[in-house]
Design a protein around this motif. Sequence first.
Motif, mmCIF file in Angstrom:
data_model
loop_
_atom_site.group_PDB
_atom_site.id
_atom_site.type_symbol
_atom_site.label_atom_id
_atom_site.label_comp_id
_atom_site.label_asym_id
_atom_site.label_seq_id
_atom_site.Cartn_x
_atom_site.Cartn_y
_atom_site.Cartn_z
ATOM 1 N N ALA A 1 0.849 -1.190 0.000
ATOM 2 C CA ALA A 1 0.000 0.000 0.000
ATOM 3 C C ALA A 1 0.879 1.232 0.000
ATOM 4 C CB ALA A 1 -0.900 0.004 1.229
ATOM 5 N N TYR A 2 0.459 2.235 -0.715
ATOM 6 C CA TYR A 2 1.197 3.497 -0.690
ATOM 7 C C TYR A 2 0.221 4.618 -0.369
ATOM 8 C CZ TYR A 2 -0.560 4.413 -5.423
ATOM 9 O OH TYR A 2 -1.365 4.633 -6.515
ATOM 10 N N SER A 3 0.759 5.726 0.130
ATOM 11 C CA SER A 3 -0.127 6.775 0.599
ATOM 12 C C SER A 3 -0.024 8.073 -0.190
ATOM 13 C CB SER A 3 0.137 7.065 2.075
ATOM 14 O OG SER A 3 1.474 7.476 2.262
ATOM 15 N N ASN A 4 1.043 8.221 -0.976
ATOM 16 C CA ASN A 4 1.219 9.480 -1.681
ATOM 17 C C ASN A 4 0.637 9.381 -3.085
ATOM 18 O OD1 ASN A 4 2.009 11.911 -2.719
ATOM 19 N ND2 ASN A 4 4.196 11.569 -2.538
ATOM 20 N N SER A 5 -0.512 9.969 -3.287
ATOM 21 C CA SER A 5 -1.158 9.894 -4.589
ATOM 22 C C SER A 5 -0.380 10.631 -5.671
ATOM 23 C CB SER A 5 -2.577 10.453 -4.505
ATOM 24 O OG SER A 5 -2.549 11.783 -4.033
ATOM 25 N N ALA A 6 0.590 11.452 -5.266
ATOM 26 C CA ALA A 6 1.399 12.187 -6.248
ATOM 27 C C ALA A 6 2.577 11.371 -6.762
ATOM 28 C CB ALA A 6 1.911 13.486 -5.633
ATOM 29 N N SER A 7 2.846 10.224 -6.157
ATOM 30 C CA SER A 7 3.951 9.386 -6.653
ATOM 31 C C SER A 7 3.646 8.935 -8.070
ATOM 32 C CB SER A 7 4.152 8.177 -5.750
ATOM 33 O OG SER A 7 4.640 8.579 -4.500
ATOM 34 N N GLN B 1 4.097 -6.511 -17.341
ATOM 35 C CA GLN B 1 4.570 -7.894 -17.213
ATOM 36 C C GLN B 1 6.030 -8.003 -17.582
ATOM 37 O OE1 GLN B 1 1.267 -9.715 -19.615
ATOM 38 N NE2 GLN B 1 1.202 -11.139 -17.894
ATOM 39 N N GLY B 2 6.709 -8.870 -16.839
ATOM 40 C CA GLY B 2 8.084 -9.199 -17.164
ATOM 41 C C GLY B 2 8.179 -10.710 -17.292
ATOM 42 N N GLN B 3 9.383 -11.208 -17.135
ATOM 43 C CA GLN B 3 9.557 -12.656 -17.193
ATOM 44 C C GLN B 3 9.129 -13.264 -15.866
ATOM 45 O OE1 GLN B 3 13.581 -13.876 -17.944
ATOM 46 N NE2 GLN B 3 13.002 -15.949 -18.481
ATOM 47 N N ARG B 4 8.032 -13.956 -15.837
ATOM 48 C CA ARG B 4 7.436 -14.607 -14.668
ATOM 49 C C ARG B 4 6.915 -13.619 -13.621
ATOM 50 N NH1 ARG B 4 9.388 -17.625 -10.918
ATOM 51 N NH2 ARG B 4 11.572 -17.029 -11.121
ATOM 52 N N VAL B 5 7.070 -12.349 -13.816
ATOM 53 C CA VAL B 5 6.575 -11.374 -12.845
ATOM 54 C C VAL B 5 5.615 -10.403 -13.503
ATOM 55 C CG1 VAL B 5 8.576 -11.510 -11.311
ATOM 56 C CG2 VAL B 5 8.588 -9.876 -13.203
ATOM 57 N N THR B 6 4.636 -9.997 -12.711
ATOM 58 C CA THR B 6 3.651 -9.007 -13.147
ATOM 59 C C THR B 6 3.442 -8.020 -12.005
ATOM 60 O OG1 THR B 6 2.502 -10.618 -14.537
ATOM 61 C CG2 THR B 6 1.291 -8.624 -13.946
ATOM 62 N N VAL B 7 3.414 -6.754 -12.326
ATOM 63 C CA VAL B 7 3.102 -5.740 -11.328
ATOM 64 C C VAL B 7 1.757 -5.117 -11.697
ATOM 65 C CG1 VAL B 7 4.516 -4.019 -12.551
ATOM 66 C CG2 VAL B 7 3.855 -3.629 -10.167
ATOM 67 N N LEU B 8 0.919 -4.993 -10.680
ATOM 68 C CA LEU B 8 -0.385 -4.364 -10.855
ATOM 69 C C LEU B 8 -0.453 -3.107 -9.997
ATOM 70 C CD1 LEU B 8 -2.703 -7.512 -10.633
ATOM 71 C CD2 LEU B 8 -1.829 -6.396 -12.690
ATOM 72 N N LEU B 9 -0.998 -2.060 -10.565
ATOM 73 C CA LEU B 9 -1.127 -0.791 -9.857
ATOM 74 C C LEU B 9 -2.595 -0.384 -9.852
ATOM 75 C CD1 LEU B 9 0.086 1.754 -8.534
ATOM 76 C CD2 LEU B 9 0.406 2.672 -10.854
ATOM 77 N N ASN B 10 -3.124 -0.187 -8.667
ATOM 78 C CA ASN B 10 -4.499 0.284 -8.524
ATOM 79 C C ASN B 10 -4.452 1.643 -7.828
ATOM 80 O OD1 ASN B 10 -7.147 0.858 -7.701
ATOM 81 N ND2 ASN B 10 -7.649 -1.306 -7.529
ATOM 82 N N LYS B 11 -4.554 2.687 -8.616
ATOM 83 C CA LYS B 11 -4.411 4.030 -8.074
ATOM 84 C C LYS B 11 -5.627 4.445 -7.253
ATOM 85 C CE LYS B 11 -3.446 5.556 -12.198
ATOM 86 N NZ LYS B 11 -3.080 4.289 -12.899
ATOM 87 N N THR B 12 -6.759 3.840 -7.523
ATOM 88 C CA THR B 12 -7.975 4.193 -6.794
ATOM 89 C C THR B 12 -7.830 3.891 -5.308
ATOM 90 O OG1 THR B 12 -9.322 3.768 -8.751
ATOM 91 C CG2 THR B 12 -10.451 3.818 -6.629
ATOM 92 N N VAL B 13 -7.248 2.730 -5.016
ATOM 93 C CA VAL B 13 -7.066 2.328 -3.615
ATOM 94 C C VAL B 13 -5.602 2.400 -3.186
ATOM 95 C CG1 VAL B 13 -9.144 0.927 -3.574
ATOM 96 C CG2 VAL B 13 -6.970 -0.105 -4.265
#
Lengths: 110, 112
Positions: free
Chosen positions: A24-30, A58-70
Amino acid sequence: GESVGLHLPTLSVQEGDNSIINCAYSNSASDYFIWYKQESGKGPQFIIDIRSNMDKRQGQRVTVLLNKTVKHLSLQIAATQPGDSAVYFCAETGGFKTIFGAGTRLFVKA
Amino acid sequence: NAGVTQTPKFRVLKTGQSMTLLCAQDMNHEYMYWYRQDPGMGLRLIHYSVGEGTTAKGEVPDGYNVSRLKKQNFLLGLESAAPSQTSVYFCASKTGTLYGYTFGSGTRLTVV
């Protein structure tokens, strides 16, 4: 203040299963987010990044998901291997500085 | 390419002693950083530099000084070591703000 945190300090998975590490991150400006892997006795190693104008990468075997709403970031590792055992950090960047979370330790059981 | 090289890898100091940690990068990166890592805590920024001849304070700068006389080198100094400075120190560099870091392998410092 600004902070980057992790929901789970440790995660244990069976070899071959998929792993999901949350943050979780808190700075919406990041505007830039990175996942690092740190093996024992070594420096953190860049795994994958994502910019704020994206929600998935997506990368090799890794995926990053970003949900800016939450304000949530996750790292998915497919078919987890023993070599994936490490501490994983998420980090957010805005400008010159990066804020790191405390890390999640991933254990892979054979 | 060596990437980011830190020296020394290990050091034990007595309280009050001074030392300099050396960081060198061969990637022509503009930005360089010093972090400390303590058990159970994330990486905390000590000082950073956005270019040769420039330095700035990070989150935990007290007790440390830095210099960036050459683009490829970033030095971290402890003038009078204290037990609270026992930690693992990482140097990192990157080419721009929207890029990830390349980290060194760390210096494990113990102050007794």
